[in-house]
Design a protein around this motif. Structure first.
Motif, PDB file in Angstrom:
ATOM      1  N   PRO A  28       0.912  -1.582   0.035  1.00 33.37           N
ATOM      2  CA  PRO A  28      -0.402   0.460  -0.172  1.00 33.37           C
ATOM      3  C   PRO A  28       1.191   0.511  -0.225  1.00 33.37           C
ATOM      4  N   GLY A  29       0.485   2.578  -0.616  1.00 32.08           N
ATOM      5  CA  GLY A  29       1.100   3.167  -0.627  1.00 32.08           C
ATOM      6  C   GLY A  29       0.738   5.028  -0.985  1.00 32.08           C
ATOM      7  N   VAL A  30       1.220   5.669  -1.211  1.00 35.00           N
ATOM      8  CA  VAL A  30       0.843   6.803  -1.432  1.00 35.00           C
ATOM      9  C   VAL A  30       1.741   7.758  -3.011  1.00 35.00           C
ATOM     10  N   LEU A  31       1.557   7.740  -3.923  1.00 32.38           N
ATOM     11  CA  LEU A  31       2.643   7.956  -4.913  1.00 32.38           C
ATOM     12  C   LEU A  31       2.297   9.631  -4.700  1.00 32.38           C
ATOM     13  N   LEU A  32       3.264  10.065  -5.150  1.00 37.67           N
ATOM     14  CA  LEU A  32       3.553  11.346  -5.715  1.00 37.67           C
ATOM     15  C   LEU A  32       3.320  11.926  -7.451  1.00 37.67           C
ATOM     16  N   LEU A  92      -5.220   5.215   5.081  1.00 38.95           N
ATOM     17  CA  LEU A  92      -4.225   3.729   4.753  1.00 38.95           C
ATOM     18  C   LEU A  92      -4.104   3.369   6.251  1.00 38.95           C
ATOM     19  N   ALA A  93      -3.749   4.105   7.388  1.00 37.04           N
ATOM     20  CA  ALA A  93      -2.661   3.332   8.550  1.00 37.04           C
ATOM     21  C   ALA A  93      -3.919   2.190   9.117  1.00 37.04           C
ATOM     22  N   VAL A  94      -5.058   3.354   9.551  1.00 34.19           N
ATOM     23  CA  VAL A  94      -5.850   3.400  10.325  1.00 34.19           C
ATOM     24  C   VAL A  94      -6.853   2.070   9.541  1.00 34.19           C
ATOM     25  N   ALA A  95      -6.825   2.151   7.682  1.00 32.83           N
ATOM     26  CA  ALA A  95      -7.708   0.841   7.757  1.00 32.83           C
ATOM     27  C   ALA A  95      -6.600  -0.153   7.970  1.00 32.83           C
ATOM     28  N   LEU A  96      -5.803  -0.576   7.490  1.00 39.94           N
ATOM     29  CA  LEU A  96      -4.734  -1.605   8.004  1.00 39.94           C
ATOM     30  C   LEU A  96      -4.620  -1.721   9.022  1.00 39.94           C
ATOM     31  N   SER A  97      -4.296  -1.126  10.436  1.00 41.68           N
ATOM     32  CA  SER A  97      -4.385  -1.260  11.292  1.00 41.68           C
ATOM     33  C   SER A  97      -5.653  -1.825  11.818  1.00 41.68           C
ATOM     34  N   ASP A  98      -7.400  -1.900  11.284  1.00 43.70           N
ATOM     35  CA  ASP A  98      -8.149  -2.466  11.735  1.00 43.70           C
ATOM     36  C   ASP A  98      -8.423  -3.746  10.581  1.00 43.70           C
ATOM     37  N   GLY A  99      -7.503  -4.009  10.080  1.00 38.93           N
ATOM     38  CA  GLY A  99      -7.551  -5.530   9.106  1.00 38.93           C
ATOM     39  C   GLY A  99      -8.808  -5.123   7.909  1.00 38.93           C
ATOM     40  N   ALA A 118      -9.756  -5.445   4.879  1.00 40.79           N
ATOM     41  CA  ALA A 118      -9.944  -5.639   3.247  1.00 40.79           C
ATOM     42  C   ALA A 118      -9.822  -4.834   1.792  1.00 40.79           C
ATOM     43  N   GLY A 119     -11.010  -3.893   2.376  1.00 42.41           N
ATOM     44  CA  GLY A 119     -11.525  -3.299   0.719  1.00 42.41           C
ATOM     45  C   GLY A 119     -11.062  -2.093   0.838  1.00 42.41           C
ATOM     46  N   VAL A 120     -10.327  -1.621   1.872  1.00 41.28           N
ATOM     47  CA  VAL A 120      -9.464  -0.422   1.300  1.00 41.28           C
ATOM     48  C   VAL A 120      -8.815  -0.095  -0.071  1.00 41.28           C
ATOM     49  N   ASP A 121      -8.810   1.004  -0.848  1.00 37.21           N
ATOM     50  CA  ASP A 121      -7.852   1.252  -1.436  1.00 37.21           C
ATOM     51  C   ASP A 121      -6.575   2.012  -1.174  1.00 37.21           C
ATOM     52  N   ALA A 122      -6.161   0.796  -1.334  1.00 34.09           N
ATOM     53  CA  ALA A 122      -4.935   0.224  -0.969  1.00 34.09           C
ATOM     54  C   ALA A 122      -3.980   1.914  -1.693  1.00 34.09           C
ATOM     55  N   HIS A 123      -4.099   2.226  -2.751  1.00 36.99           N
ATOM     56  CA  HIS A 123      -3.153   1.985  -3.573  1.00 36.99           C
ATOM     57  C   HIS A 123      -3.854   4.234  -3.668  1.00 36.99           C
ATOM     58  N   ARG A 124      -2.774   5.084  -3.254  1.00 35.88           N
ATOM     59  CA  ARG A 124      -3.224   6.568  -3.559  1.00 35.88           C
ATOM     60  C   ARG A 124      -2.495   7.153  -4.179  1.00 35.88           C
ATOM     61  N   VAL A 125      -3.340   8.477  -5.178  1.00 33.96           N
ATOM     62  CA  VAL A 125      -1.873   9.662  -5.700  1.00 33.96           C
ATOM     63  C   VAL A 125      -2.545  10.832  -5.219  1.00 33.96           C
ATOM     64  N   VAL A 126      -1.351  11.478  -5.198  1.00 31.70           N
ATOM     65  CA  VAL A 126      -1.143  13.114  -4.652  1.00 31.70           C
ATOM     66  C   VAL A 126      -0.479  13.852  -6.286  1.00 31.70           C
ATOM     67  N   SER A 127      -0.974  14.253  -6.185  1.00 31.15           N
ATOM     68  CA  SER A 127      -0.849  15.147  -7.556  1.00 31.15           C
ATOM     69  C   SER A 127      -0.435  16.767  -6.933  1.00 31.15           C
ATOM     70  N   HIS A 128       1.582  17.093  -7.869  1.00 31.37           N
ATOM     71  CA  HIS A 128       1.852  18.382  -8.007  1.00 31.37           C
ATOM     72  C   HIS A 128       0.689  19.343  -8.592  1.00 31.37           C
ATOM     73  N   ARG A 129       1.240  20.694  -8.243  1.00 31.95           N
ATOM     74  CA  ARG A 129       0.627  22.090  -9.081  1.00 31.95           C
ATOM     75  C   ARG A 129       1.771  22.992  -9.190  1.00 31.95           C
ATOM     76  N   LEU A 130       1.601  23.945 -10.136  1.00 32.88           N
ATOM     77  CA  LEU A 130       2.494  24.549 -10.750  1.00 32.88           C
ATOM     78  C   LEU A 130       2.454  25.957  -9.716  1.00 32.88           C
ATOM     79  N   VAL A 131       3.062  26.412  -9.209  1.00 31.58           N
ATOM     80  CA  VAL A 131       3.471  27.611  -7.955  1.00 31.58           C
ATOM     81  C   VAL A 131       4.744  28.468  -8.808  1.00 31.58           C
ATOM     82  N   LEU A 132       3.592  29.543  -9.959  1.00 32.19           N
ATOM     83  CA  LEU A 132       4.730  29.867 -10.611  1.00 32.19           C
ATOM     84  C   LEU A 132       4.993  31.442  -9.553  1.00 32.19           C
ATOM     85  N   ARG A 133       6.230  31.581  -9.407  1.00 28.93           N
ATOM     86  CA  ARG A 133       6.863  32.615  -8.772  1.00 28.93           C
ATOM     87  C   ARG A 133       8.101  33.632  -9.372  1.00 28.93           C
ATOM     88  N   GLU A 134       8.569  34.883  -8.783  1.00 25.98           N
ATOM     89  CA  GLU A 134       9.574  35.260  -9.249  1.00 25.98           C
ATOM     90  C   GLU A 134      10.350  34.681 -10.806  1.00 25.98           C
TER      91      GLU A 134
END
Length: 341
Positions: free
Chosen positions: A169-173, A314-321, A323-339
């Protein structure tokens, strides 16, 4: 901020009554061994055969057994324990990630233990100790991942940014969309000679570096890939100092991370170059310190609070056993325009 999670016994929907949590005696009976043998197998202790250990771990997994921390001699006031593994606390990304995890863990009623396996001289010992003290392990294990994924036994392991191919299980960036946005912006403002400053071995490239190259090429540009031996400001500054002295100087440098981008800014300042007038600079991570440098740093930022939210779910779900939890999550980056760009 989300309301604190309620940590309750999960019920059996067929019977409408709480499901009894499996005990060490249940595991021992299922595996046909003694209680002491279960303890040895669960805690990766010597004195039992590999076959016996496998049988015990299989039985524990089938029963969704999680060893009691109190049975391991811990007194934590009732909070469940999250073990966070980072690779280098000198990189501001690590404490910013840890802060986000601690904030979210407090909301969900967890405590956090932290180890740095990059700076430690005895990473193996530290991981073994952490495993014995926590309910769930999460973080960046790098090359340690495959081995410790097995040695953790029934203690759930959540990997951060391990890639789609990871069995854990994991969180993909995912920076892909933000990289494409940055490439489109650079093309729109007239960039002609971009350089991707990667943290990789010579004649190789990281996945992130390859995505940057591909996004720039889709905009009709011909980017150059340049390698730095490590993802630090010092290495990046040294490499950048060489390439900005060329007669055909690059007009944009996309660094592997924000720390390397800070090194590029330093090299440009020492060379008397104007950023962004002479050259544009961008990094990846969205470190808070990027708003305090001059010029402020354009970056592909990741929402670490969102990473922490997914991780604790994920930690709560896996600790509680669960098995139906979505074990693979994705968090996307975003463009932050600065100077700087």
């Amino acid at each position: 901020m989300a309301e604190p999670g309620q940590l309750t016994e999960r019920g059996d929907p067929a019977e409408g009554s709480p499901r009894r949590r499996a005990t060490i005696l249940d595991v021992a009976a299922a595996a046909g061994v003694s209680r002491q043998t279960v303890t040895r197998a669960i805690n990766d202790m010597p004195g039992i055969s590999a076959e016996t250990k496998r049988r015990v771990l299989d039985a524990a997994s089938a029963l969704s057994y999680r060893p009691s921390r109190f049975g391991r001699g811990l007194v934590t006031g009732g909070d469940r324990q999250l073990g966070l593994v980072v690779s280098d606390l000198r990189n501001p990304y690590s404490p910013e990630l840890a802060a986000a995890m601690v904030r979210r863990a407090a909301v969900d009623g967890w405590s956090v233990s932290l180890v740095d396996i990059g700076l430690a001289g005895a990473a193996d010992r530290m991981l073994h100790s952490l495993h014995a003290q926590v309910d769930v392990v999460v973080g960046y294990l790098g090359a340690w991942g495959p081995e410790w994924g097995l040695r953790f036994g029934t203690t759930p392991l959540i990997l951060l940014d391990a890639g789609d191919e990871s069995p854990h299980p994991g969180v993909l960036l995912d920076p892909a969309a933000a990289i494409d946005d940055l490439a489109a912006h650079l093309a729109a403002v007239g960039t002609r000679r971009p350089v991707v400053l990667d943290a990789s071995e010579p004649h190789a490239a990281s996945g992130r570096g390859l995505e940057m190259i591909a996004a720039l090429e889709r905009r009709g540009l011909a980017p150059e890939l340049v390698h730095a031996a490590a993802s630090t400001p010092e290495h990046a500054s040294a490499v950048a100092a060489q390439i900005i002295r060329r007669s055909a100087r690059p007009d944009a440098i996309l660094a592997f991370n924000d720390l390397m981008a800070f090194g590029v800014l330093s090299a440009c300042r020492h060379a008397g170059l104007d950023v962004p007038g002479d050259i544009r600079v961008a990094g990846v991570d969205g470190l808070s310190i990027g708003t305090l440098v001059a010029p402020t740093l354009t970056t592909l930022a990741v929402d670490l609070d969102e990473v922490a939210r997914h991780t604790l779910e994920l930690a709560v779900a896996l600790s509680d056993g669960d098995a139906g939890v979505d074990a693979h999550r994705v968090v996307s980056h975003r463009l932050v325009l600065r100077e700087s760009a």
